[in-house]
Design a protein around this motif. Structure first.
Motif, PDB file in Angstrom:
ATOM      1  N   VAL A   1     105.472  55.449  15.554  1.00 45.15           N
ATOM      2  CA  VAL A   1     105.064  56.790  15.154  1.00 45.15           C
ATOM      3  C   VAL A   1     105.809  57.222  13.896  1.00 45.15           C
ATOM      4  O   VAL A   1     105.224  57.793  12.965  1.00 45.15           O
ATOM      5  CB  VAL A   1     105.298  57.787  16.300  1.00 45.15           C
ATOM      6  N   ALA A   2     107.115  56.956  13.867  1.00 41.03           N
ATOM      7  CA  ALA A   2     107.907  57.349  12.699  1.00 41.03           C
ATOM      8  C   ALA A   2     107.414  56.633  11.439  1.00 41.03           C
ATOM      9  O   ALA A   2     107.317  57.243  10.364  1.00 41.03           O
ATOM     10  CB  ALA A   2     109.380  57.025  12.956  1.00 41.03           C
ATOM     11  N   GLU A   3     107.083  55.352  11.577  1.00 44.43           N
ATOM     12  CA  GLU A   3     106.603  54.587  10.422  1.00 44.43           C
ATOM     13  C   GLU A   3     105.250  55.106   9.949  1.00 44.43           C
ATOM     14  O   GLU A   3     104.983  55.188   8.748  1.00 44.43           O
ATOM     15  CB  GLU A   3     106.503  53.115  10.786  1.00 44.43           C
ATOM     16  N   ALA A   4     104.398  55.488  10.912  1.00 43.16           N
ATOM     17  CA  ALA A   4     103.053  55.953  10.555  1.00 43.16           C
ATOM     18  C   ALA A   4     103.042  57.391  10.068  1.00 43.16           C
ATOM     19  O   ALA A   4     102.106  57.806   9.361  1.00 43.16           O
ATOM     20  CB  ALA A   4     102.125  55.807  11.764  1.00 43.16           C
ATOM     21  N   GLY A   5     104.043  58.168  10.445  1.00 42.99           N
ATOM     22  CA  GLY A   5     104.096  59.569  10.032  1.00 42.99           C
ATOM     23  C   GLY A   5     103.023  60.433  10.669  1.00 42.99           C
ATOM     24  O   GLY A   5     102.613  61.441  10.082  1.00 42.99           O
ATOM     25  N   LEU A   6     102.593  60.083  11.873  1.00 43.57           N
ATOM     26  CA  LEU A   6     101.521  60.831  12.531  1.00 43.57           C
ATOM     27  C   LEU A   6     102.074  62.026  13.310  1.00 43.57           C
ATOM     28  O   LEU A   6     103.136  61.930  13.928  1.00 43.57           O
ATOM     29  CB  LEU A   6     100.777  59.917  13.514  1.00 43.57           C
ATOM     30  N   PRO A   7     101.348  63.141  13.323  1.00 44.82           N
ATOM     31  CA  PRO A   7     101.732  64.247  14.201  1.00 44.82           C
ATOM     32  C   PRO A   7     101.589  63.826  15.664  1.00 44.82           C
ATOM     33  O   PRO A   7     100.616  63.149  16.034  1.00 44.82           O
ATOM     34  CB  PRO A   7     100.730  65.353  13.861  1.00 44.82           C
ATOM     35  N   THR A   8     102.550  64.204  16.490  1.00 40.92           N
ATOM     36  CA  THR A   8     102.501  63.904  17.922  1.00 40.92           C
ATOM     37  C   THR A   8     103.005  65.097  18.717  1.00 40.92           C
ATOM     38  O   THR A   8     103.670  65.992  18.188  1.00 40.92           O
ATOM     39  CB  THR A   8     103.376  62.681  18.278  1.00 40.92           C
ATOM     40  N   ALA A   9     102.692  65.090  19.993  1.00 43.86           N
ATOM     41  CA  ALA A   9     103.221  66.072  20.932  1.00 43.86           C
ATOM     42  C   ALA A   9     103.334  65.408  22.285  1.00 43.86           C
ATOM     43  O   ALA A   9     102.668  64.396  22.556  1.00 43.86           O
ATOM     44  CB  ALA A   9     102.326  67.310  21.005  1.00 43.86           C
ATOM     45  N   THR A  10     104.173  65.952  23.152  1.00 41.65           N
ATOM     46  CA  THR A  10     104.389  65.380  24.480  1.00 41.65           C
ATOM     47  C   THR A  10     104.309  66.483  25.527  1.00 41.65           C
ATOM     48  O   THR A  10     104.323  67.666  25.205  1.00 41.65           O
ATOM     49  CB  THR A  10     105.754  64.676  24.560  1.00 41.65           C
ATOM     50  N   GLY A  11     104.240  66.051  26.786  1.00 42.82           N
ATOM     51  CA  GLY A  11     103.948  66.986  27.871  1.00 42.82           C
ATOM     52  C   GLY A  11     105.125  67.736  28.436  1.00 42.82           C
ATOM     53  O   GLY A  11     105.109  68.085  29.628  1.00 42.82           O
ATOM     54  N   TYR A  12     106.134  68.029  27.644  1.00 43.84           N
ATOM     55  CA  TYR A  12     107.266  68.847  28.109  1.00 43.84           C
ATOM     56  C   TYR A  12     106.885  70.323  28.018  1.00 43.84           C
ATOM     57  O   TYR A  12     107.407  71.079  27.197  1.00 43.84           O
ATOM     58  CB  TYR A  12     108.521  68.525  27.302  1.00 43.84           C
ATOM     59  N   HIS A  13     105.980  70.725  28.910  1.00 40.01           N
ATOM     60  CA  HIS A  13     105.397  72.068  28.804  1.00 40.01           C
ATOM     61  C   HIS A  13     106.388  73.182  29.135  1.00 40.01           C
ATOM     62  O   HIS A  13     106.205  74.315  28.708  1.00 40.01           O
ATOM     63  CB  HIS A  13     104.155  72.176  29.695  1.00 40.01           C
ATOM     64  N   TRP A  14     107.453  72.883  29.888  1.00 41.15           N
ATOM     65  CA  TRP A  14     108.408  73.936  30.235  1.00 41.15           C
ATOM     66  C   TRP A  14     108.959  74.627  28.979  1.00 41.15           C
ATOM     67  O   TRP A  14     109.284  75.812  29.023  1.00 41.15           O
ATOM     68  CB  TRP A  14     109.568  73.359  31.043  1.00 41.15           C
ATOM     69  N   ARG A  15     109.083  73.895  27.892  1.00 36.97           N
ATOM     70  CA  ARG A  15     109.659  74.488  26.679  1.00 36.97           C
ATOM     71  C   ARG A  15     108.809  75.636  26.133  1.00 36.97           C
ATOM     72  O   ARG A  15     109.296  76.422  25.311  1.00 36.97           O
ATOM     73  CB  ARG A  15     109.822  73.429  25.584  1.00 36.97           C
TER      74      ARG A  15
END
Length: 317
Positions: free
Chosen positions: A108-122
């Motif tokens: 992901v870091a090499e590709a520079g793509l936007p990402t998100a993860t399921g830590y919804h508590w935040r």
């Protein structure tokens, strides 16, 4: 802009995300893919969308894709998504082990793509309030816990496929430990062996944390109860104790004694936040990308290793 998105993984968590995404006026859920055709067909039928293969979905002109698969299914799937150049949302944990999580984060870091993860508590406003209550204080003691049941999927009971309770479930509260009390540098713990046939995930674990700030802490888990009984954390600072769960926040001290409930539906908010990113808007403060999720995964993995072996384990920064 209408965001064209796809979803891979039609289990319980995937179905929840699919229904949230389908409820947004500015989202078109293009299709659902799952190796279990019955699950995909049932969910797609409920929502009036197409069932597609993963290859068909990734080549359907998407703006982003939601990956809602079990922990053991990560790695090759993310490689295919990155190769397709697609931003993606991935449920937690980001892998069942550390090596796959590290390799995905590097891709992901090499590709520079936007990402998100399921830590919804935040995304809960009570988490923001907890951080505000602790601002300017020095945490001295932290305790996180996840006392619940053994989930029904067979893969959960196999630690090689789920990562175990610390990695698969307690990761939510470990993420909040990092957020509200600071980084953990070293852990040591132990476990109570499983007493259930077909489950190698321990009945219980307990560990002591050493923190970068000089604070100490503890984490405990159990999966032998009939229902989820306790999931949250307490932070003790000078003249103040903050207790946080998914449903309540308690702040008590010399001059304060408050109890509040979240007003934000965090499970909706986490999907909304990534849809906004796909639309070109700034990332919401609560959004956890893969790089940040990896830091929490490293902590969970260190705890899993320490409670398995009894050894002191340093947490990779």
């Amino acid at each position: 802009m209408t965001a064209r998105v796809g979803l891979i993984g039609a289990g319980g968590v995937g179905a929840r995300h699919a229904r949230v995404l389908a409820s947004f006026d500015d989202v078109e859920l293009v299709g659902i893919a799952d190796p279990a055709p019955d699950a995909a067909t049932a969910l797609a039928g409920d929502l009036g969308v197409a069932v597609r293969s993963i290859d068909e979905l990734l080549s359907a002109g998407l703006d982003g894709v939601w990956l809602c698969v079990p922990p053991f299914a990560h790695g090759e799937l993310e490689r295919r998504v990155v190769a397709a150049g697609l931003p993606f949302f991935v449920e937690k944990p980001i892998a069942a082990d550390l090596a796959v999580a590290e390799s995905v984060a590097a891709l992901v870091a090499e590709a520079g793509l936007p990402t998100a993860t399921g830590y919804h508590w935040r995304h809960m406003d009570t988490v923001t309030a907890a951080r505000e209550a602790l601002a300017g204080t020095t945490p001295r003691l932290v305790h996180a816990r996840w006392w619940g049941t053994t989930p029904p999927p067979a893969w959960w009971s196999d630690s090689s496929r789920s990562g175990g309770q610390l990695v698969e479930q307690a990761t939510h509260v470990l993420d909040l430990v990092r957020l509200v009390a600071g980084e953990v540098t070293e852990v040591v713990g132990g476990s109570a062996a499983s007493t259930r046939d077909g489950r190698d995930v321990p009945d219980a674990t307990a560990a002591v944390l050493r923190m970068e700030s000089g604070a100490v802490g503890s984490v405990s888990t159990s999966c032998v109860l009939p229902v989820l009984t306790a999931a949250g954390l307490d932070v003790v600072a000078d003249d103040l104790v903050v207790s946080l769960t998914e449903t309540t926040l308690s702040v008590r001290g010399r001059t304060v004694d408050e109890r509040t409930e979240p007003t934000v539906d965090a499970r909706d908010a986490v999907d909304r936040a990534f849809v906004d990113v796909l639309a070109g808007k700034p990332a919401a403060p609560g959004l956890v990308d893969v790089a940040e999720a990896l830091r929490t995964h490293r902590l969970a993995w260190a705890l899993a290793e320490s409670t398995r072996t009894g050894a002191v384990v340093r947490v990779a920064p």
